[in-house]
Design a protein around this motif. Structure first.
Motif, short mmCIF file in Angstrom:
data_model
loop_
_atom_site.label_atom_id
_atom_site.label_comp_id
_atom_site.label_asym_id
_atom_site.label_seq_id
_atom_site.Cartn_x
_atom_site.Cartn_y
_atom_site.Cartn_z
N ARG A 118 1.13 -1.36 0.10
CA ARG A 118 0.32 -0.35 -0.24
C ARG A 118 1.42 1.14 -0.24
O ARG A 118 1.49 1.23 0.62
CB ARG A 118 -0.96 -0.60 0.79
N ASN A 119 0.44 2.32 -1.37
CA ASN A 119 1.42 3.18 -0.73
C ASN A 119 0.35 4.12 -0.65
O ASN A 119 -0.15 5.46 -1.47
CB ASN A 119 2.23 3.66 -2.32
N ARG A 120 0.04 5.06 0.67
CA ARG A 120 -0.76 5.99 0.57
C ARG A 120 -0.45 6.96 1.38
O ARG A 120 1.15 7.35 1.21
CB ARG A 120 -2.18 6.03 2.26
N LYS A 121 -1.04 8.26 0.88
CA LYS A 121 -0.11 9.95 1.15
C LYS A 121 0.80 9.98 2.23
O LYS A 121 1.57 10.82 2.32
CB LYS A 121 -0.96 10.99 0.99
N GLY A 122 0.72 9.07 2.98
CA GLY A 122 1.08 9.07 5.02
C GLY A 122 2.57 8.48 4.96
O GLY A 122 3.29 8.67 5.57
N ASP A 123 1.55 7.03 4.65
CA ASP A 123 3.51 5.89 4.71
C ASP A 123 3.35 4.78 3.76
O ASP A 123 2.45 4.96 2.61
CB ASP A 123 3.05 4.97 5.56
N VAL A 124 3.45 4.43 3.51
CA VAL A 124 3.82 2.52 3.03
C VAL A 124 4.02 1.57 3.16
O VAL A 124 5.19 1.60 4.84
CB VAL A 124 5.57 2.78 1.67
N VAL A 125 2.94 0.88 3.12
CA VAL A 125 3.27 -0.45 4.03
C VAL A 125 3.71 -1.87 2.87
O VAL A 125 3.80 -1.67 1.22
CB VAL A 125 1.88 -1.09 3.75
N LEU A 126 5.13 -2.00 3.21
CA LEU A 126 5.40 -3.56 3.19
C LEU A 126 5.42 -4.72 2.79
O LEU A 126 5.54 -4.97 4.31
CB LEU A 126 6.85 -2.51 3.07
N GLY A 127 5.99 -5.50 2.34
CA GLY A 127 5.31 -6.55 2.89
C GLY A 127 6.97 -7.49 1.66
O GLY A 127 7.77 -7.60 0.84
N SER A 128 7.15 -8.11 3.16
CA SER A 128 8.48 -8.93 2.83
C SER A 128 8.61 -10.43 2.93
O SER A 128 8.52 -10.88 5.03
CB SER A 128 9.96 -8.47 3.18
N GLY A 129 7.87 -11.43 2.88
CA GLY A 129 7.75 -13.32 3.50
C GLY A 129 6.63 -12.80 4.33
O GLY A 129 5.71 -12.23 3.12
N ASN A 130 5.97 -13.15 5.23
CA ASN A 130 5.05 -13.25 6.19
C ASN A 130 5.14 -11.72 7.01
O ASN A 130 4.27 -11.87 8.02
CB ASN A 130 5.09 -14.04 7.04
N ASN A 131 6.52 -10.50 6.77
CA ASN A 131 6.41 -9.49 7.56
C ASN A 131 6.17 -8.24 6.66
O ASN A 131 5.64 -8.60 5.63
CB ASN A 131 8.17 -9.19 7.78
N ARG A 132 5.46 -7.36 7.64
CA ARG A 132 4.51 -6.35 7.49
C ARG A 132 5.46 -5.51 7.82
O ARG A 132 5.16 -5.01 8.85
CB ARG A 132 3.34 -6.65 7.13
N VAL A 133 5.89 -4.10 7.14
CA VAL A 133 6.38 -2.92 7.63
C VAL A 133 5.55 -1.74 7.58
O VAL A 133 4.89 -1.25 6.06
CB VAL A 133 7.43 -2.74 7.43
N SER A 134 5.56 -0.79 7.97
CA SER A 134 5.10 0.40 7.49
C SER A 134 6.03 1.41 7.84
O SER A 134 6.92 1.35 8.79
CB SER A 134 3.55 0.98 8.22
N LEU A 135 6.49 2.43 6.64
CA LEU A 135 7.34 3.48 6.75
C LEU A 135 6.44 5.22 6.72
O LEU A 135 6.01 4.53 6.09
CB LEU A 135 8.36 3.05 5.81
N SER A 136 7.32 5.27 6.95
CA SER A 136 6.58 7.18 6.99
C SER A 136 7.29 7.70 5.66
O SER A 136 8.17 6.92 5.14
CB SER A 136 7.60 7.69 8.31
N ARG A 137 6.77 9.04 5.55
CA ARG A 137 7.13 9.10 3.63
C ARG A 137 8.54 9.68 3.85
O ARG A 137 9.25 9.35 2.77
CB ARG A 137 5.39 10.34 3.57
N SER A 138 8.87 10.07 5.04
CA SER A 138 10.18 11.27 5.19
C SER A 138 11.32 9.74 4.55
O SER A 138 12.00 10.02 4.62
CB SER A 138 10.16 11.04 6.03
#
Length: 80
Positions: free
Chosen positions: A46-66
């Protein structure tokens, strides 16, 4: 040679490899602790205006835009 772009510029369902991380040292260390480093293969879920949600295998991580602006990636060729 493939081009690099910011992780923040990727669209949903893109699969990318991290080429370079241009953030400060503390953020790079934190990302490495989450398994995100140079050469890591990620899927943009997911790529929203506030953050990006990433997947790697079974892991999910949300990173800030900066933070995602400081990660340069190369798109992975998708098999047809």
């Amino acid at each position: 040679m493939q081009h690099s772009l910011s992780l923040a510029a990727c669209t949903e369902k893109d699969t990318v490899h991290i080429r370079e991380i241009t953030t400060d040292k503390a953020t790079r260390i934190r990302l490495l602790g989450m398994g995100i480093g140079k050469g890591t293969r990620l899927e943009v879920l997911r790529n929203r205006k506030g953050d990006v949600v990433l997947g790697s295998g079974n892991n999910r991580v949300s990173l800030s835009r900066s933070v995602s602006n400081g990660i340069l990636v190369t798109p992975t060729e998708q098999a047809a």
